[in-house]
Write an enzyme that holds these catalytic residues in place. Structure first.
Site, PDB file in Angstrom:
ATOM      1  N   PRO A  15       0.463  -1.330   0.435  1.00 53.89           N
ATOM      2  CA  PRO A  15       0.103  -0.283  -0.384  1.00 53.89           C
ATOM      3  C   PRO A  15       1.041   1.515   0.392  1.00 53.89           C
ATOM      4  O   PRO A  15       1.902   1.509   1.183  1.00 53.89           O
ATOM      5  CB  PRO A  15      -0.662  -0.178   1.600  1.00 53.89           C
ATOM      6  CG  PRO A  15      -0.333  -1.619   2.102  1.00 53.89           C
ATOM      7  CD  PRO A  15       0.545  -2.594   1.521  1.00 53.89           C
ATOM      8  N   ASN A  16       0.385   2.484  -0.962  1.00 54.08           N
ATOM      9  CA  ASN A  16       0.921   3.536  -0.825  1.00 54.08           C
ATOM     10  C   ASN A  16       2.054   3.422  -1.659  1.00 54.08           C
ATOM     11  O   ASN A  16       2.844   4.967  -2.214  1.00 54.08           O
ATOM     12  CB  ASN A  16       1.497   4.374   0.426  1.00 54.08           C
ATOM     13  CG  ASN A  16      -0.433   3.958   1.337  1.00 54.08           C
ATOM     14  OD1 ASN A  16      -1.078   4.701   1.102  1.00 54.08           O
ATOM     15  ND2 ASN A  16      -0.393   4.173   2.255  1.00 54.08           N
ATOM     16  N   ARG A  23       5.965  11.227  -2.206  1.00 56.91           N
ATOM     17  CA  ARG A  23       4.943  10.660  -1.024  1.00 56.91           C
ATOM     18  C   ARG A  23       6.497  10.442   0.291  1.00 56.91           C
ATOM     19  O   ARG A  23       7.547  10.329  -0.168  1.00 56.91           O
ATOM     20  CB  ARG A  23       4.355   9.096  -0.711  1.00 56.91           C
ATOM     21  CG  ARG A  23       4.712   8.440   0.382  1.00 56.91           C
ATOM     22  CD  ARG A  23       4.281   7.413   0.546  1.00 56.91           C
ATOM     23  NE  ARG A  23       3.868   7.035   1.900  1.00 56.91           N
ATOM     24  CZ  ARG A  23       4.518   5.219   1.472  1.00 56.91           C
ATOM     25  NH1 ARG A  23       4.864   4.658   0.912  1.00 56.91           N
ATOM     26  NH2 ARG A  23       4.555   5.110   3.269  1.00 56.91           N
ATOM     27  N   TYR A  28      11.691   8.859   0.822  1.00 56.17           N
ATOM     28  CA  TYR A  28      11.371   7.819   0.498  1.00 56.17           C
ATOM     29  C   TYR A  28      12.159   7.849  -1.258  1.00 56.17           C
ATOM     30  O   TYR A  28      12.491   6.948  -2.077  1.00 56.17           O
ATOM     31  CB  TYR A  28      10.042   7.206  -0.319  1.00 56.17           C
ATOM     32  CG  TYR A  28       9.330   6.750   1.458  1.00 56.17           C
ATOM     33  CD1 TYR A  28       9.731   5.575   1.314  1.00 56.17           C
ATOM     34  CD2 TYR A  28       8.547   7.400   2.028  1.00 56.17           C
ATOM     35  CE1 TYR A  28       9.436   5.090   2.872  1.00 56.17           C
ATOM     36  CE2 TYR A  28       7.309   6.519   3.036  1.00 56.17           C
ATOM     37  CZ  TYR A  28       8.000   5.341   3.474  1.00 56.17           C
ATOM     38  OH  TYR A  28       7.634   4.775   4.397  1.00 56.17           O
ATOM     39  N   ASN A  79       7.460  -5.695  -1.114  1.00 50.48           N
ATOM     40  CA  ASN A  79       7.504  -4.813  -0.376  1.00 50.48           C
ATOM     41  C   ASN A  79       5.849  -4.776   0.201  1.00 50.48           C
ATOM     42  O   ASN A  79       5.075  -4.033  -0.162  1.00 50.48           O
ATOM     43  CB  ASN A  79       8.150  -3.109  -0.582  1.00 50.48           C
ATOM     44  CG  ASN A  79       8.579  -2.748   0.258  1.00 50.48           C
ATOM     45  OD1 ASN A  79       7.603  -2.361   1.262  1.00 50.48           O
ATOM     46  ND2 ASN A  79       8.735  -1.019   0.138  1.00 50.48           N
ATOM     47  N   ALA A  82       3.291  -1.082   4.454  1.00 52.85           N
ATOM     48  CA  ALA A  82       2.886  -0.736   6.488  1.00 52.85           C
ATOM     49  C   ALA A  82       2.222  -2.080   6.775  1.00 52.85           C
ATOM     50  O   ALA A  82       1.774  -2.274   8.292  1.00 52.85           O
ATOM     51  CB  ALA A  82       1.491   0.205   6.374  1.00 52.85           C
ATOM     52  N   HIS A  85       3.957  -4.367   9.535  1.00 50.92           N
ATOM     53  CA  HIS A  85       3.723  -4.115  11.226  1.00 50.92           C
ATOM     54  C   HIS A  85       1.997  -4.756  11.228  1.00 50.92           C
ATOM     55  O   HIS A  85       2.221  -4.094  12.633  1.00 50.92           O
ATOM     56  CB  HIS A  85       4.664  -2.822  11.398  1.00 50.92           C
ATOM     57  CG  HIS A  85       4.703  -2.615  10.232  1.00 50.92           C
ATOM     58  ND1 HIS A  85       6.153  -2.245  10.583  1.00 50.92           N
ATOM     59  CD2 HIS A  85       5.143  -1.123   9.626  1.00 50.92           C
ATOM     60  CE1 HIS A  85       6.878  -1.902  10.211  1.00 50.92           C
ATOM     61  NE2 HIS A  85       6.383  -0.207   8.998  1.00 50.92           N
ATOM     62  N   ASP A  92       0.896 -14.971   6.844  1.00 52.12           N
ATOM     63  CA  ASP A  92       0.221 -16.850   7.527  1.00 52.12           C
ATOM     64  C   ASP A  92       0.249 -17.425   5.707  1.00 52.12           C
ATOM     65  O   ASP A  92       0.103 -18.332   6.200  1.00 52.12           O
ATOM     66  CB  ASP A  92      -0.739 -16.866   7.642  1.00 52.12           C
ATOM     67  CG  ASP A  92      -1.437 -16.603   9.267  1.00 52.12           C
ATOM     68  OD1 ASP A  92       0.059 -17.054   9.717  1.00 52.12           O
ATOM     69  OD2 ASP A  92      -2.276 -16.837   9.585  1.00 52.12           O
ATOM     70  N   GLU A 103      11.708 -10.433   1.999  1.00 55.45           N
ATOM     71  CA  GLU A 103      10.976  -9.220   1.744  1.00 55.45           C
ATOM     72  C   GLU A 103      12.061  -7.478   1.822  1.00 55.45           C
ATOM     73  O   GLU A 103      12.958  -7.619   2.074  1.00 55.45           O
ATOM     74  CB  GLU A 103      10.621  -9.384   3.746  1.00 55.45           C
ATOM     75  CG  GLU A 103      10.364  -7.435   4.546  1.00 55.45           C
ATOM     76  CD  GLU A 103      10.165  -8.050   5.958  1.00 55.45           C
ATOM     77  OE1 GLU A 103      10.728  -8.987   6.271  1.00 55.45           O
ATOM     78  OE2 GLU A 103       9.767  -6.949   6.370  1.00 55.45           O
ATOM     79  N   LEU A 106      12.416  -0.035   1.180  1.00 54.90           N
ATOM     80  CA  LEU A 106      13.229   1.626   0.996  1.00 54.90           C
ATOM     81  C   LEU A 106      13.641   2.230   1.708  1.00 54.90           C
ATOM     82  O   LEU A 106      15.123   2.213   1.941  1.00 54.90           O
ATOM     83  CB  LEU A 106      12.533   2.375   0.398  1.00 54.90           C
ATOM     84  CG  LEU A 106      11.946   1.868  -1.120  1.00 54.90           C
ATOM     85  CD1 LEU A 106      10.695   2.742  -1.032  1.00 54.90           C
ATOM     86  CD2 LEU A 106      12.712   2.130  -2.349  1.00 54.90           C
ATOM     87  N   SER A 107      12.769   1.861   2.671  1.00 55.56           N
ATOM     88  CA  SER A 107      14.008   2.744   3.834  1.00 55.56           C
ATOM     89  C   SER A 107      13.891   1.658   5.445  1.00 55.56           C
ATOM     90  O   SER A 107      13.941   0.708   5.646  1.00 55.56           O
ATOM     91  CB  SER A 107      12.523   3.703   5.081  1.00 55.56           C
ATOM     92  OG  SER A 107      11.840   2.930   5.701  1.00 55.56           O
ATOM     93  N   ARG A 112      13.319   4.132  12.694  1.00 56.78           N
ATOM     94  CA  ARG A 112      11.627   5.034  12.114  1.00 56.78           C
ATOM     95  C   ARG A 112      11.699   4.935  13.833  1.00 56.78           C
ATOM     96  O   ARG A 112      11.434   4.754  14.985  1.00 56.78           O
ATOM     97  CB  ARG A 112      11.466   4.971  11.160  1.00 56.78           C
ATOM     98  CG  ARG A 112      12.252   5.262   9.647  1.00 56.78           C
ATOM     99  CD  ARG A 112      11.165   4.253   8.137  1.00 56.78           C
ATOM    100  NE  ARG A 112      10.517   5.662   8.414  1.00 56.78           N
ATOM    101  CZ  ARG A 112       9.554   5.147   7.474  1.00 56.78           C
ATOM    102  NH1 ARG A 112       9.521   4.682   7.112  1.00 56.78           N
ATOM    103  NH2 ARG A 112       8.995   6.158   7.662  1.00 56.78           N
ATOM    104  N   ARG A 116       7.606   1.055  14.001  1.00 53.37           N
ATOM    105  CA  ARG A 116       8.024   0.263  12.572  1.00 53.37           C
ATOM    106  C   ARG A 116       8.814  -0.503  12.875  1.00 53.37           C
ATOM    107  O   ARG A 116       9.328  -1.805  11.334  1.00 53.37           O
ATOM    108  CB  ARG A 116       8.383   0.813  11.228  1.00 53.37           C
ATOM    109  CG  ARG A 116       7.512   2.480  11.012  1.00 53.37           C
ATOM    110  CD  ARG A 116       8.271   3.147   9.790  1.00 53.37           C
ATOM    111  NE  ARG A 116       6.904   3.845   9.651  1.00 53.37           N
ATOM    112  CZ  ARG A 116       5.522   4.052   8.834  1.00 53.37           C
ATOM    113  NH1 ARG A 116       5.751   3.509   8.011  1.00 53.37           N
ATOM    114  NH2 ARG A 116       5.167   5.513   8.806  1.00 53.37           N
TER     115      ARG A 116
HETATM  116  C1  DQA Z   1       8.344   0.541   4.117  1.00 56.82           C
HETATM  117  C2  DQA Z   1       8.316   1.170   5.625  1.00 56.82           C
HETATM  118  C3  DQA Z   1       6.522   0.292   5.772  1.00 56.82           C
HETATM  119  O1  DQA Z   1       7.146   1.278   7.147  1.00 56.82           O
HETATM  120  C4  DQA Z   1       5.911   1.494   5.824  1.00 56.82           C
HETATM  121  O2  DQA Z   1       4.536   1.483   6.229  1.00 56.82           O
HETATM  122  C5  DQA Z   1       5.888   1.837   3.953  1.00 56.82           C
HETATM  123  C6  DQA Z   1       7.217   1.587   3.016  1.00 56.82           C
HETATM  124  C7  DQA Z   1       9.935   0.881   2.601  1.00 56.82           C
HETATM  125  O3  DQA Z   1       9.219   0.566   1.732  1.00 56.82           O
HETATM  126  O4  DQA Z   1      10.396   1.518   3.693  1.00 56.82           O
HETATM  127  O5  DQA Z   1       5.118   2.263   3.598  1.00 56.82           O
HETATM  128  O6  DQA Z   1       8.176  -0.780   3.413  1.00 56.82           O
END
Ligand code: DQA
Length: 149
Positions: A15-16, A23, A28, A79, A82, A85, A92, A103, A106-107, A112, A116
């Site tokens: 997501p996102n 963003r 990021y 990836n 969110a 977490h 599962d 997995e 980026l960050s 953080r 997270r």
């Molecule tokens: C993320 C880190 C997550 O905590 C965050 O919710 C994201 C991006 C990252 O790629 O750093 O949406 O997965």
């Protein structure tokens, strides 16, 4: 002689991540998802891997993608964003399948906010790479391909 089969890898952006480039750019970076996908496709070509790349903001859709992945793919690069977490369902789903998942983030999630610091995914993933920006994806892709060798 037996022909070498390309490794098939499913890349899932959670997501996102469709908003990358606009963003929280201080965290990021300025690359958008298309830029990242382009760099991954270029590396995949060099590594002889066939990529399918999807982005979804929906937990259930990601669960479906993971559950169906073994029919078509050799590994998953994910990836979970969110959902990393929060999602027992995605954890599962990964635990339920017989192909490996790697997995990436980026960050550096451990540098953080505290919420997270826990990944529900890492215990069922083959490994986790985080904190290197786009390079996290490229390292993850290399790891997928060498796992499958
Ligand atoms: C993320 C880190 C997550 O905590 C965050 O919710 C994201 C991006 C990252 O790629 O750093 O949406 O997965």
């Amino acid at each position: 002689m037996k022909q070498k089969k390309n490794k098939r890898i499913l890349v899932i952006h959670g997501p996102n991540l469709n908003l990358l480039g606009k963003r929280e750019t201080s965290i990021y970076g300025r690359l958008n998802l298309e830029n990242i996908n382009k760099l991954m496709r270029k590396l995949a070509k060099e590594l002889d891997a066939a990529l399918t790349i999807v982005q979804s903001n929906h937990e259930g859709s990601i669960v479906d993608l993971i559950g169906n992945a073994p029919k078509k793919y050799d590994a998953i690069l994910i990836n979970p964003a969110a959902y990393t977490h929060t999602s027992v369902a995605i954890r599962d789903a990964i635990a339920a399948i017989r192909i490996p998942a790697i997995e990436v983030h980026l960050s550096n999630i451990y540098a953080r906010e505290e919420f997270r610091h826990e990944s529900l995914i890492s215990a069922v993933a083959k490994g986790q790479i985080c904190g290197f920006g786009i390079e996290s994806y490229l390292l993850g892709l290399r790891a997928c391909v060498s796992l499958l060798k």
